[in-house]
Motif scaffolding. Structure first.
Motif, PDB file in Angstrom:
ATOM      1  N   UNK A  73       0.332  24.831  -7.376  1.00 56.12           N
ATOM      2  CA  UNK A  73       1.646  24.034  -7.552  1.00 56.12           C
ATOM      3  C   UNK A  73       2.424  24.557  -8.426  1.00 56.12           C
ATOM      4  N   UNK A  74       3.497  25.274  -7.919  1.00 61.61           N
ATOM      5  CA  UNK A  74       4.443  26.380  -8.611  1.00 61.61           C
ATOM      6  C   UNK A  74       5.779  25.714  -8.964  1.00 61.61           C
ATOM      7  N   UNK A  85       0.841  -1.097   0.109  1.00 61.51           N
ATOM      8  CA  UNK A  85      -0.020   0.016  -0.131  1.00 61.51           C
ATOM      9  C   UNK A  85       0.601   1.166   0.018  1.00 61.51           C
ATOM     10  N   UNK A  86       0.447   2.213  -0.913  1.00 59.75           N
ATOM     11  CA  UNK A  86       1.206   3.597  -0.884  1.00 59.75           C
ATOM     12  C   UNK A  86       0.199   4.552  -0.707  1.00 59.75           C
ATOM     13  N   UNK A  87       0.513   5.724   0.147  1.00 60.42           N
ATOM     14  CA  UNK A  87      -0.490   6.738   0.211  1.00 60.42           C
ATOM     15  C   UNK A  87      -0.248   7.673  -0.781  1.00 60.42           C
ATOM     16  N   UNK A  88      -1.059   8.624  -1.215  1.00 57.34           N
ATOM     17  CA  UNK A  88      -1.136   9.529  -2.154  1.00 57.34           C
ATOM     18  C   UNK A  88      -0.597  10.824  -1.199  1.00 57.34           C
ATOM     19  N   UNK A  89       0.622  10.924  -1.558  1.00 58.49           N
ATOM     20  CA  UNK A  89       1.145  12.123  -0.662  1.00 58.49           C
ATOM     21  C   UNK A  89       0.735  13.742  -1.021  1.00 58.49           C
ATOM     22  N   UNK A  90       1.311  14.455  -0.250  1.00 56.66           N
ATOM     23  CA  UNK A  90       0.654  15.934  -0.414  1.00 56.66           C
ATOM     24  C   UNK A  90       0.992  16.336  -1.705  1.00 56.66           C
ATOM     25  N   UNK A  91       2.129  16.452  -2.091  1.00 56.78           N
ATOM     26  CA  UNK A  91       2.748  16.902  -3.486  1.00 56.78           C
ATOM     27  C   UNK A  91       1.949  16.266  -4.618  1.00 56.78           C
ATOM     28  N   UNK A  92       2.088  15.029  -4.692  1.00 59.36           N
ATOM     29  CA  UNK A  92       1.272  14.535  -5.919  1.00 59.36           C
ATOM     30  C   UNK A  92      -0.147  14.969  -6.007  1.00 59.36           C
ATOM     31  N   UNK A  93      -0.816  14.998  -4.761  1.00 58.62           N
ATOM     32  CA  UNK A  93      -2.306  15.137  -4.775  1.00 58.62           C
ATOM     33  C   UNK A  93      -2.490  16.735  -5.171  1.00 58.62           C
ATOM     34  N   UNK A  94      -1.585  17.640  -4.623  1.00 60.83           N
ATOM     35  CA  UNK A  94      -2.007  19.001  -5.060  1.00 60.83           C
ATOM     36  C   UNK A  94      -1.419  19.009  -6.766  1.00 60.83           C
ATOM     37  N   UNK A  95      -0.519  18.231  -7.302  1.00 65.11           N
ATOM     38  CA  UNK A  95      -0.220  18.300  -8.706  1.00 65.11           C
ATOM     39  C   UNK A  95      -1.321  17.940  -9.572  1.00 65.11           C
ATOM     40  N   UNK A  96      -1.986  16.966  -8.986  1.00 63.46           N
ATOM     41  CA  UNK A  96      -3.341  16.243  -9.713  1.00 63.46           C
ATOM     42  C   UNK A  96      -4.445  17.091  -9.697  1.00 63.46           C
ATOM     43  N   UNK A  97      -4.638  17.705  -8.618  1.00 60.48           N
ATOM     44  CA  UNK A  97      -5.969  18.424  -8.547  1.00 60.48           C
ATOM     45  C   UNK A  97      -6.001  19.929  -8.083  1.00 60.48           C
ATOM     46  N   UNK A  98      -4.960  20.360  -7.883  1.00 58.41           N
ATOM     47  CA  UNK A  98      -4.758  21.644  -7.496  1.00 58.41           C
ATOM     48  C   UNK A  98      -4.346  22.744  -9.075  1.00 58.41           C
ATOM     49  N   UNK A  99      -4.140  23.812  -8.634  1.00 60.40           N
ATOM     50  CA  UNK A  99      -3.861  24.695  -9.692  1.00 60.40           C
ATOM     51  C   UNK A  99      -2.433  24.784 -10.261  1.00 60.40           C
ATOM     52  N   UNK A 100      -2.072  24.807 -11.352  1.00 58.83           N
ATOM     53  CA  UNK A 100      -0.613  24.644 -11.906  1.00 58.83           C
ATOM     54  C   UNK A 100      -0.162  25.699 -12.450  1.00 58.83           C
ATOM     55  N   UNK A 101       1.073  26.170 -12.452  1.00 57.44           N
ATOM     56  CA  UNK A 101       1.635  27.347 -12.829  1.00 57.44           C
ATOM     57  C   UNK A 101       3.140  26.890 -12.724  1.00 57.44           C
ATOM     58  N   UNK A 102       3.945  27.936 -13.698  1.00 56.40           N
ATOM     59  CA  UNK A 102       5.457  27.816 -13.554  1.00 56.40           C
ATOM     60  C   UNK A 102       6.067  29.019 -13.714  1.00 56.40           C
TER      61      UNK A 102
END
Length: 466
Positions: free
Chosen positions: A462-463, A259-276
């Protein structure tokens, strides 16, 4: 406090005091052994109370989508020239298999160019392709020209005739279900029965609230236990931050799937706002952040969690602002300056947004996240600070934006300063207090089951460095 080290001749049944039972209380640990365990970035979650127990290996929660979201024009057709336009809603504006959409008759809408109109009719006969007829409010506006495919239209207000029926449809809540897992974290340290003599006597008095309260002294493998603690906590922390949820197919030998949890960073990258950003943060970076925060009704006070490269770029950005301003930074004391503090850690803007910036060491670990070419040192994640009321496993709770969920270990050895049983600590081998096998070793084991919960990912940004 004195620490005396000597070769002990204690037998295998003598109790050994472990530093692990104090891992969540570094101040006490410091009193015992004269040093602090390494402070980890996720400890601040425990300090904020953003850490809660779950009963199962999976947990779920629901989030409601925006209540007054705009719609997108897929296509248009003229009904009455200059007066009324028929708009087909984009597929993403529908839900529940395309049967429902948010726009209703009597809604007052506004186009990008400022033209105002009323929804006077709606046709829902084609799933995921509902149409609405929008009539101008007055002759100052042309909704036919204003409607442009691909543009978003805001639902600003409403309008009704006296004695009219009013809305014939209600707004249905749109809930998104999220499910996450707790995963097993485990670390081990083993010594032979001969090596058990190489312990350190620590002179101290156990504080009140502990089973040995009032007793004096204890034996430690200080170096070994400290290293084991650091290895365990580093992998635990990086797991909760960077792991991604498994597909159920990771199997080693005849064991069950890992079992692997969905960590903080992958969750934000998948469902949050993205910019660079390009080479380093600029005023444009903060402007984009403010637009995204405004888009998602974000609180005015937010926290920026950043890696080392972003942090250094931010310091450079702050000093660049001073170059032409004639401002001597941190030089108002009148004393000779032998150091210069460039701690720009809060950025406030006329829009009302305040960014409280915090460096996260876990994003820069030299042997993991900080390896050459890694994306983590250049990351900045903008996070909300206020709690939200949500349904977690069917129960209404006030939940922090980031919460560690943990499952109490089964059996003996549960630890957490003697209270909650947050993790499990036990000894095995012939050298254990209660021998478990015929190997002349004493093995210290530590394990926990924990997962990460991120609430309202659209409120995060996620910047990353382009």
């Amino acid at each position: 406090m004195s620490i005396q080290a000597f070769a002990s001749t204690l037998g295998a049944t003598d109790a050994i005091v472990s530093g692990f039972d104090l891992m969540h209380m570094p101040e006490v640990f410091n009193k015992l052994v004269g040093q602090y365990p390494r402070q980890k970035d996720l400890h601040f979650l425990d300090e904020m109370g953003a850490s809660k127990e779950v009963k199962q290996t999976t947990f779920s929660w629901q989030e409601e989508n925006r209540l007054n979201a705009p719609f997108t024009i897929a296509s248009k057709a003229t009904v009455v020239a200059l007066t009324t336009v028929r708009i087909t809603l984009a597929a993403e504006d529908h839900y529940r298999s395309g049967v429902y959409s948010n726009v209703r008759v009597n809604d007052r809408v506004e186009f990008k160019n400022g033209a105002k109109g009323f929804v006077i009719a709606k046709n829902e006969s084609v799933a995921s392709a509902h149409t609405i007829d929008v009539q101008r409010v007055n002759s100052n506006y042309d909704p036919v020209a204003a409607a442009v495919a691909g543009q978003k239209v805001g639902i600003f207000s409403m309008g009704f005739a006296e004695g009219a029926q009013g809305y014939t449809q209600s707004m249905l809540p749109i809930l998104t279900d999220f499910t996450a897992k707790v995963q097993i974290f485990r670390e081990t340290f083993k010594v032979t029965t001969s090596e058990q003599g190489n312990k350190t006597w620590v002179e101290f008095q156990w504080p009140e609230g502990y089973p040995k309260a009032g007793e004096m002294g204890g034996f430690y493998f200080i170096k070994a236990e400290g290293d084991t603690y650091d290895r365990y906590n580093l992998k635990r922390e990086l797991g909760l931050l960077t792991n991604d949820e498994d597909d159920g197919l990771i199997v080693i030998g005849s064991d069950p799937a890992i079992r692997q949890t969905r960590g903080f960073i992958p969750h934000v990258k998948r469902y949050g706002e993205l910019m660079d950003y390009a080479s380093k943060p600029t005023m444009g970076t903060f402007e984009t952040m403010q637009r995204l925060l405004n888009k998602n009704y974000q609180d005015k006070n937010v926290m920026g969690i950043m890696g080392l490269e972003f942090s250094m770029g931010l310091t450079s950005f702050g000093t660049d602002l001073m170059k032409a301003g004639g401002v001597l930074y941190n030089s108002s004391t009148g004393k000779a300056m032998d150091s210069l503090a460039l701690g720009f850690n809060q950025y406030s803007f006329a829009s009302g947004y305040n960014f409280h910036m915090k460096g996260m060491d876990a994003l820069n670990h030299a042997d993991t996240t900080g390896l050459s070419g890694s994306v983590y040192p250049g990351l900045c994640i903008i996070a909300p600070t206020g709690n939200k009321k949500v349904l977690v496993n069917g129960v209404s709770e006030q939940v922090a934006p980031i919460t560690v969920r943990w499952k109490k270990p089964i059996g003996g050895g549960a630890q957490d300063g003697g209270t909650n049983g947050r993790y499990k600590l036990w000894f095995t081998g012939a050298g254990a207090d209660v021998p478990t096998d015929d190997y002349l070793t004493r093995q210290l084991n530590i394990a926990s089951e924990e997962g990460m919960q991120v609430m309202g990912a659209k409120r995060f940004i996620y910047c990353s460095k382009a």
